[in-house]
Design an enzyme around this catalytic site. Sequence first.
Site, PDB file in Angstrom:
ATOM      1  N   ALA A  65     -74.665 -65.066 -53.498  1.00 17.70           N
ATOM      2  CA  ALA A  65     -75.662 -64.454 -52.625  1.00 17.70           C
ATOM      3  C   ALA A  65     -74.924 -63.908 -51.411  1.00 17.70           C
ATOM      4  CB  ALA A  65     -76.684 -65.499 -52.212  1.00 17.70           C
ATOM      5  N   GLY A 108     -74.521 -67.650 -56.377  1.00 19.71           N
ATOM      6  CA  GLY A 108     -75.600 -66.899 -57.023  1.00 19.71           C
ATOM      7  C   GLY A 108     -75.101 -66.030 -58.167  1.00 19.71           C
ATOM      8  N   GLU A 111     -75.018 -68.290 -61.024  1.00 18.91           N
ATOM      9  CA  GLU A 111     -76.422 -68.594 -61.354  1.00 18.91           C
ATOM     10  C   GLU A 111     -77.089 -67.407 -62.060  1.00 18.91           C
ATOM     11  OE1 GLU A 111     -76.890 -69.777 -57.200  1.00 18.91           O
ATOM     12  OE2 GLU A 111     -77.825 -71.605 -57.910  1.00 18.91           O
ATOM     13  N   GLU A 131     -71.242 -73.286 -52.881  1.00 15.88           N
ATOM     14  CA  GLU A 131     -72.193 -73.349 -51.764  1.00 15.88           C
ATOM     15  C   GLU A 131     -71.914 -74.510 -50.815  1.00 15.88           C
ATOM     16  OE1 GLU A 131     -73.036 -72.797 -54.947  1.00 15.88           O
ATOM     17  OE2 GLU A 131     -74.616 -71.279 -55.071  1.00 15.88           O
TER      18      GLU A 131
HETATM   19  C1  HXC Z   1     -71.100 -61.457 -48.528  1.00 16.41           C
HETATM   20  C2  HXC Z   1     -69.001 -61.280 -49.449  1.00 16.41           C
HETATM   21  C3  HXC Z   1     -69.269 -62.345 -50.324  1.00 16.41           C
HETATM   22  C4  HXC Z   1     -70.555 -62.973 -50.269  1.00 16.41           C
HETATM   23  C5  HXC Z   1     -67.265 -61.667 -50.677  1.00 16.41           C
HETATM   24  N1  HXC Z   1     -67.754 -60.900 -49.701  1.00 16.41           N
HETATM   25  N2  HXC Z   1     -68.155 -62.563 -51.077  1.00 16.41           N
HETATM   26  N3  HXC Z   1     -69.914 -60.835 -48.568  1.00 16.41           N
HETATM   27  N4  HXC Z   1     -71.424 -62.491 -49.341  1.00 16.41           N
HETATM   28  N5  HXC Z   1     -70.916 -63.957 -51.077  1.00 16.41           N
HETATM   29  C6  HXC Z   1     -67.083 -59.801 -49.006  1.00 16.41           C
HETATM   30  C7  HXC Z   1     -66.032 -60.325 -48.022  1.00 16.41           C
HETATM   31  O1  HXC Z   1     -66.635 -60.735 -46.823  1.00 16.41           O
HETATM   32  C8  HXC Z   1     -65.147 -59.118 -47.874  1.00 16.41           C
HETATM   33  O2  HXC Z   1     -65.769 -58.212 -47.004  1.00 16.41           O
HETATM   34  C9  HXC Z   1     -65.177 -58.474 -49.278  1.00 16.41           C
HETATM   35  O3  HXC Z   1     -66.345 -59.002 -49.921  1.00 16.41           O
HETATM   36  C10 HXC Z   1     -63.963 -58.865 -50.094  1.00 16.41           C
HETATM   37  O4  HXC Z   1     -63.868 -60.280 -50.117  1.00 16.41           O
HETATM   38  P1  HXC Z   1     -62.523 -61.057 -49.751  1.00 16.41           P
HETATM   39  O5  HXC Z   1     -62.910 -62.428 -49.340  1.00 16.41           O
HETATM   40  O6  HXC Z   1     -61.699 -60.275 -48.771  1.00 16.41           O
HETATM   41  O7  HXC Z   1     -61.779 -61.061 -51.153  1.00 16.41           O
HETATM   42  P2  HXC Z   1     -60.764 -62.147 -51.697  1.00 16.41           P
HETATM   43  O8  HXC Z   1     -59.794 -62.557 -50.638  1.00 16.41           O
HETATM   44  O9  HXC Z   1     -60.222 -61.589 -52.964  1.00 16.41           O
HETATM   45  O10 HXC Z   1     -61.646 -63.457 -52.038  1.00 16.41           O
HETATM   46  C11 HXC Z   1     -62.612 -63.371 -53.072  1.00 16.41           C
HETATM   47  C12 HXC Z   1     -63.552 -64.594 -52.975  1.00 16.41           C
HETATM   48  C13 HXC Z   1     -64.138 -64.697 -51.546  1.00 16.41           C
HETATM   49  C14 HXC Z   1     -62.783 -65.879 -53.332  1.00 16.41           C
HETATM   50  C15 HXC Z   1     -64.651 -64.395 -54.015  1.00 16.41           C
HETATM   51  O11 HXC Z   1     -64.663 -63.427 -51.205  1.00 16.41           O
HETATM   52  C16 HXC Z   1     -65.209 -65.713 -51.399  1.00 16.41           C
HETATM   53  O12 HXC Z   1     -64.959 -66.926 -51.329  1.00 16.41           O
HETATM   54  N6  HXC Z   1     -66.466 -65.261 -51.319  1.00 16.41           N
HETATM   55  C17 HXC Z   1     -67.630 -66.096 -51.055  1.00 16.41           C
HETATM   56  C18 HXC Z   1     -67.960 -66.888 -52.284  1.00 16.41           C
HETATM   57  C19 HXC Z   1     -69.139 -67.803 -51.997  1.00 16.41           C
HETATM   58  O13 HXC Z   1     -69.095 -68.679 -51.151  1.00 16.41           O
HETATM   59  N7  HXC Z   1     -70.197 -67.576 -52.753  1.00 16.41           N
HETATM   60  C20 HXC Z   1     -71.414 -68.366 -52.626  1.00 16.41           C
HETATM   61  C21 HXC Z   1     -72.331 -67.712 -51.648  1.00 16.41           C
HETATM   62  S1  HXC Z   1     -73.766 -68.688 -51.364  1.00 16.41           S
HETATM   63  P3  HXC Z   1     -65.006 -57.690 -45.676  1.00 16.41           P
HETATM   64  O14 HXC Z   1     -66.033 -56.829 -45.012  1.00 16.41           O
HETATM   65  O15 HXC Z   1     -64.610 -58.903 -44.916  1.00 16.41           O
HETATM   66  O16 HXC Z   1     -63.825 -56.937 -46.217  1.00 16.41           O
HETATM   67  C22 HXC Z   1     -74.671 -68.467 -52.725  1.00 16.41           C
HETATM   68  C23 HXC Z   1     -75.957 -69.242 -52.766  1.00 16.41           C
HETATM   69  C24 HXC Z   1     -76.816 -68.804 -53.916  1.00 16.41           C
HETATM   70  O17 HXC Z   1     -74.354 -67.746 -53.591  1.00 16.41           O
HETATM   71  C25 HXC Z   1     -78.130 -69.458 -53.922  1.00 16.41           C
HETATM   72  C26 HXC Z   1     -78.768 -69.629 -52.649  1.00 16.41           C
HETATM   73  C27 HXC Z   1     -78.944 -68.351 -51.900  1.00 16.41           C
END
Ligand code: HXC
Length: 257
Positions: A65, A108, A111, A131
């Site tokens: 998400a 998400g 999911e 998460e």
């Molecule tokens: C918003 C995101 C994002 C996310 C990545 N980006 N994941 N933006 N929401 N979930 C954005 C980053 O901020 C970045 O933007 C760009 O995408 C590239 O990501 P990087 O981190 O620079 O890439 P990398 O170093 O290759 O790392 C990849 C990654 C990492 C390991 C996937 O991006 C990451 O950990 N993402 C978050 C994963 C996460 O926590 N997902 C769960 C979310 S909560 P900028 O502008 O900085 O370049 C969830 C809850 C679901 O899903 C149900 C309840 C809602």
Amino acid sequence: MTPQTLILESHGPVALIRLNRPEALNALNAQVLTELIAALAAFQTDEAVRAVVLTGSQKAFAAGADVKEMQALDFATIYKGDFLSGWAEVAGFRKPIIAAVAGFALGGGCELAMMCDMIFADTSAKFGQPEISLGIIPGMGGTQRLIRAVGKAKAMDLVLTGRMMDAEEAERAGLVARILPPESLIDEALKAAAKIASFSQPAVLMAKEAVASAAELSLNEGLHLERRLFQSLFATQDQKEGMAAFIEKRKATFTDR
Ligand code: HXC
């Protein structure tokens, strides 16, 4: 209206949906959800669409998400708006849908893949429910669908530690149906979807309904439902045609009647 966060392609009877927010690794924001619901609703009623493949990019199916969109939300807002409830519409899509996963399928994203009927993964795929590291828990089915797919041991491991699982581990655990080389992921998913599309649609829809209901029902209720669905297919012309074609050693021509 043309979606901004999805690319829609038609491949004969199969619709291909590509999540398309490369700047955010396909993070699932409100616009993606709205556009996905609209696309699926259109495919639901479009008789030309008989199966769907959902994919992302080579780097990410979806990295979760959208954290940037969620960060400022407060409890009252998301409770009153029943935040995330719209995803039930995606999970309720009645036609077969295959997730073709390359790269990250996190939070998400994992999911969403699990809402599909099966997951094909290429060798780069990484699944996880990170998460917990954000101070939250999965909210789109991760604690419920993951345990049904991989069992308690791995579900707890992924949800409590936030670690990722690669494609091989995900296949061993039962989350992934097939692992494919990156260059053939989409082709193989389209091929499998086209194969499904070639069968009698009532049988396909009932097969999906029966298998999906196993997660909801007791064994006896599930067996009862299966038997009734099975029996009802004998009211179709396609059952007569399918069995006649087998006996006459020819290819069946199904009419969905
Ligand atoms: C918003 C995101 C994002 C996310 C990545 N980006 N994941 N933006 N929401 N979930 C954005 C980053 O901020 C970045 O933007 C760009 O995408 C590239 O990501 P990087 O981190 O620079 O890439 P990398 O170093 O290759 O790392 C990849 C990654 C990492 C390991 C996937 O991006 C990451 O950990 N993402 C978050 C994963 C996460 O926590 N997902 C769960 C979310 S909560 P900028 O502008 O900085 O370049 C969830 C809850 C679901 O899903 C149900 C309840 C809602």
